[in-house]
Design an enzyme around this catalytic site. Structure first.
Site, PDB file in Angstrom:
ATOM      1  N   LYS A 197     -10.855  -2.852  19.152  1.00 31.52           N
ATOM      2  CA  LYS A 197      -9.448  -3.243  19.286  1.00 31.52           C
ATOM      3  C   LYS A 197      -8.975  -3.228  20.737  1.00 31.52           C
ATOM      4  CE  LYS A 197      -8.271  -2.236  14.647  1.00 31.52           C
ATOM      5  NZ  LYS A 197      -7.291  -2.732  13.691  1.00 31.52           N
TER       6      LYS A 197
ATOM      7  N   ASN B 180       0.844  -1.202   0.000  1.00 30.31           N
ATOM      8  CA  ASN B 180       0.000   0.000   0.000  1.00 30.31           C
ATOM      9  C   ASN B 180       0.876   1.248   0.000  1.00 30.31           C
ATOM     10  OD1 ASN B 180       0.525   0.871   2.853  1.00 30.31           O
ATOM     11  ND2 ASN B 180      -0.305  -1.171   3.225  1.00 30.31           N
TER      12      ASN B 180
ATOM     13  N   LYS C  17       8.117 -17.570 -10.168  1.00 30.62           N
ATOM     14  CA  LYS C  17       7.391 -16.431 -10.742  1.00 30.62           C
ATOM     15  C   LYS C  17       6.227 -16.949 -11.581  1.00 30.62           C
ATOM     16  CE  LYS C  17       7.831 -12.557 -13.812  1.00 30.62           C
ATOM     17  NZ  LYS C  17       8.532 -12.052 -14.964  1.00 30.62           N
TER      18      LYS C  17
ATOM     19  N   ASP D 116      -4.510  -9.235  13.595  1.00 29.48           N
ATOM     20  CA  ASP D 116      -4.512  -7.803  13.902  1.00 29.48           C
ATOM     21  C   ASP D 116      -3.519  -7.567  15.038  1.00 29.48           C
ATOM     22  OD1 ASP D 116      -5.184  -5.216  15.033  1.00 29.48           O
ATOM     23  OD2 ASP D 116      -6.886  -5.275  13.660  1.00 29.48           O
ATOM     24  N   ILE D 117      -2.410  -6.904  14.709  1.00 19.74           N
ATOM     25  CA  ILE D 117      -1.318  -6.746  15.683  1.00 19.74           C
ATOM     26  C   ILE D 117      -1.767  -5.850  16.836  1.00 19.74           C
ATOM     27  CG2 ILE D 117       1.082  -6.007  15.973  1.00 19.74           C
ATOM     28  CD1 ILE D 117       1.320  -6.437  12.849  1.00 19.74           C
TER      29      ILE D 117
HETATM   30  O1  C5P Z   1      -8.593  -1.988  11.235  1.00 18.51           O
HETATM   31  P1  C5P Z   1      -7.617  -1.014  10.655  1.00 18.51           P
HETATM   32  O2  C5P Z   1      -6.599  -1.650   9.767  1.00 18.51           O
HETATM   33  O3  C5P Z   1      -8.238   0.176  10.014  1.00 18.51           O
HETATM   34  O4  C5P Z   1      -6.866  -0.447  11.960  1.00 18.51           O
HETATM   35  C1  C5P Z   1      -5.786   0.395  11.869  1.00 18.51           C
HETATM   36  C2  C5P Z   1      -4.953   0.266  13.103  1.00 18.51           C
HETATM   37  O5  C5P Z   1      -4.730  -1.095  13.426  1.00 18.51           O
HETATM   38  C3  C5P Z   1      -3.564   0.834  12.903  1.00 18.51           C
HETATM   39  O6  C5P Z   1      -3.100   1.292  14.155  1.00 18.51           O
HETATM   40  C4  C5P Z   1      -2.785  -0.372  12.412  1.00 18.51           C
HETATM   41  O7  C5P Z   1      -1.388  -0.229  12.662  1.00 18.51           O
HETATM   42  C5  C5P Z   1      -3.368  -1.477  13.228  1.00 18.51           C
HETATM   43  N1  C5P Z   1      -3.407  -2.792  12.561  1.00 18.51           N
HETATM   44  C6  C5P Z   1      -2.600  -3.807  13.022  1.00 18.51           C
HETATM   45  N2  C5P Z   1      -2.639  -5.039  12.435  1.00 18.51           N
HETATM   46  C7  C5P Z   1      -3.483  -5.287  11.406  1.00 18.51           C
HETATM   47  C8  C5P Z   1      -4.310  -4.259  10.927  1.00 18.51           C
HETATM   48  C9  C5P Z   1      -4.235  -3.016  11.517  1.00 18.51           C
HETATM   49  O8  C5P Z   1      -1.829  -3.596  13.968  1.00 18.51           O
HETATM   50  N3  C5P Z   1      -3.501  -6.497  10.855  1.00 18.51           N
END
Ligand code: C5P
Length: 395
Positions: free
Chosen positions: A341, A208, A286, A304-305
């Site tokens: 979150k 991205n 490839k 989701d970290i």
């Molecule tokens: O849900 P979304 O991606 O919009 O949330 C954004 C927030 O969550 C940011 O702080 C991003 O660094 C964190 N995030 C994360 N791991 C993911 C997706 C988002 O830590 N897989």
């Protein structure tokens, strides 16, 4: 706060004249500077000019009785926050590497218990000589910091590595190496920044437009406040901010592991634009173009970290902050994100406004007390605001 104190040792070389500009810069930044001139340095710079610029007495002689009664060489070497050697000649480097003492400069270097920063300057052949390179390696192993030398034309007519770094660069290195005494001393902060890259095959992948600049600005700002900052970074083309430890990763899974390896921490800030999905498998070879008009890739959810850290039962940092980059309904999304979150605050920003890659950002912080608009419009303004916010939360 007391002004920072620099002890500047000027070695003898044609570049010594630049030390006067360095003294001027240090003074202009509101720091104190005390100057030691070696005997050879006095051939290039007079004690009078160094004293006029530093506003202090200049020290030249180990056995000057007046000096030793006013301030002994031990006190001289200790009453500084940082010892700077500029220019550091081959001779001064050799003496410091060996622990030899036969004048005031070398005595100060052996007696000091403060960090030492050297800015070498010498002829290119002297710099590349095995003896100098040995001394350099020894000094680095002893914890001495270096700035330069740079490549360029030399006073002796040769070209190559050996020019003294510019006074502006030496001053920047001084700021970096001054011991920190900020409000976040002793606090560990883990920050994610940049995009992730999810491979489809060895040459292609999904990523991205995140530049990493917001996360890097926060890392730089918090490190300046004395925090022990670890920046877990996706692929970006930015320099590591000074005083920050950077861990490079590519995928969301690698970022997840790297973040967890850094816990426990006092603060976690998720700034990275983590891919929500990754291709179920990355092809080993490839992928070839086929005759098909369409192709299908199956994606699986990435962890989701931010959420995992927020909800970590044993190692949850005291302050967990996330970002919400949205292109519409900013406040609703931010509220939903804060709740789902489990973090303490969400910084919401509208990325439709050309935020990606630029130095600008317009953001709002949402926590249990509601929305607080962040003053200013740059990524460093957001970092300043966060630095104050985190201090308050940790106090
Ligand atoms: O849900 P979304 O991606 O919009 O949330 C954004 C927030 O969550 C940011 O702080 C991003 O660094 C964190 N995030 C994360 N791991 C993911 C997706 C988002 O830590 N897989």
């Amino acid at each position: 706060m007391d002004p920072k104190r620099i002890l500047l040792i000027v070695g003898g070389g044609i570049a010594a004249y630049k030390s006067l500009e360095l003294i001027r810069r240090i003074k202009k930044a509101g720091m104190d500077v005390r100057v030691v001139l070696t005997r050879a340095a006095q051939e290039f710079v007079t004690p009078l000019s160094a004293a006029a610029l530093s506003g202090d007495k200049v020290y030249t002689d180990l056995f000057d009785l007046t000096d030793e009664t006013e301030m002994g060489h031990i006190a001289l070497s200790r009453q500084a926050d940082l010892v700077v050697v500029a220019p550091a000649t081959a001779d001064l480097m050799a003496k410091a590497a060996q622990g030899l003492v036969n004048d005031l400069a070398s005595t100060v270097l052996l007696a000091t218990d403060k960090p030492v920063l050297m800015a070498p300057a010498m002829n290119v052949r002297m710099w590349h000589h095995a003896a100098t390179q040995r001394n350099l390696a020894q000094l680095k192993a002893d914890g001495v910091h270096f700035v330069g030398p740079e490549e360029g034309d030399m006073a002796c007519g040769e070209f190559g590595l050996g020019r003294l770094a510019e006074p502006g660069d030496i001053f920047a290195a001084i700021e970096n190496h001054l011991p920190k005494s900020g409000a976040l001393n002793g606090r560990k902060v883990v920050i994610t920044a940049g995009p992730t890259f999810e491979p489809l095959d060895p040459v292609r992948g999904l990523t991205n437009r995140s530049s990493g600049r917001q996360g890097y600005a926060i890392a730089e700002r918090l490190a300046r406040e004395g925090a022990d900052v670890v920046l877990v970074s996706g692929p970006v083309s930015l320099d590591t901010p000074s005083g920050v430890r950077r861990v490079n990763v590519e995928t969301a899974l690698a970022m997840f592991d790297a973040v967890h390896a850094e816990l426990p921490a006092d603060v976690f800030i998720g700034v990275a634009a983590v891919a929500d999905w990754r291709p179920r498998e990355a092809a080993r070879e490839k992928q070839k173009k086929t005759a098909e008009p369409e192709m299908t890739v199956t994606f699986v959810k990435n962890p989701d970290i931010l959420e995992a850290v927020s909800k970590h039962l044993d190692l949850r940092p005291r302050v967990v902050i996330g970002f919400a980059a949205e292109t519409g309904s900013l406040e609703d999304y931010a509220r939903a994100k804060l709740a789902s979150k489990g973090c303490d605050a969400i910084i919401a920003n509208n990325v439709a406004e050309g935020v990606f890659g630029s130095a600008h950002n317009h953001a709002t912080l949402l926590d249990l007390d509601g929305f607080t608009p962040i003053p200013g419009d740059t990524k460093m303004d957001v970092a300043d605001f966060l630095a104050a916010y985190i201090q308050k939360k940790l106090s």
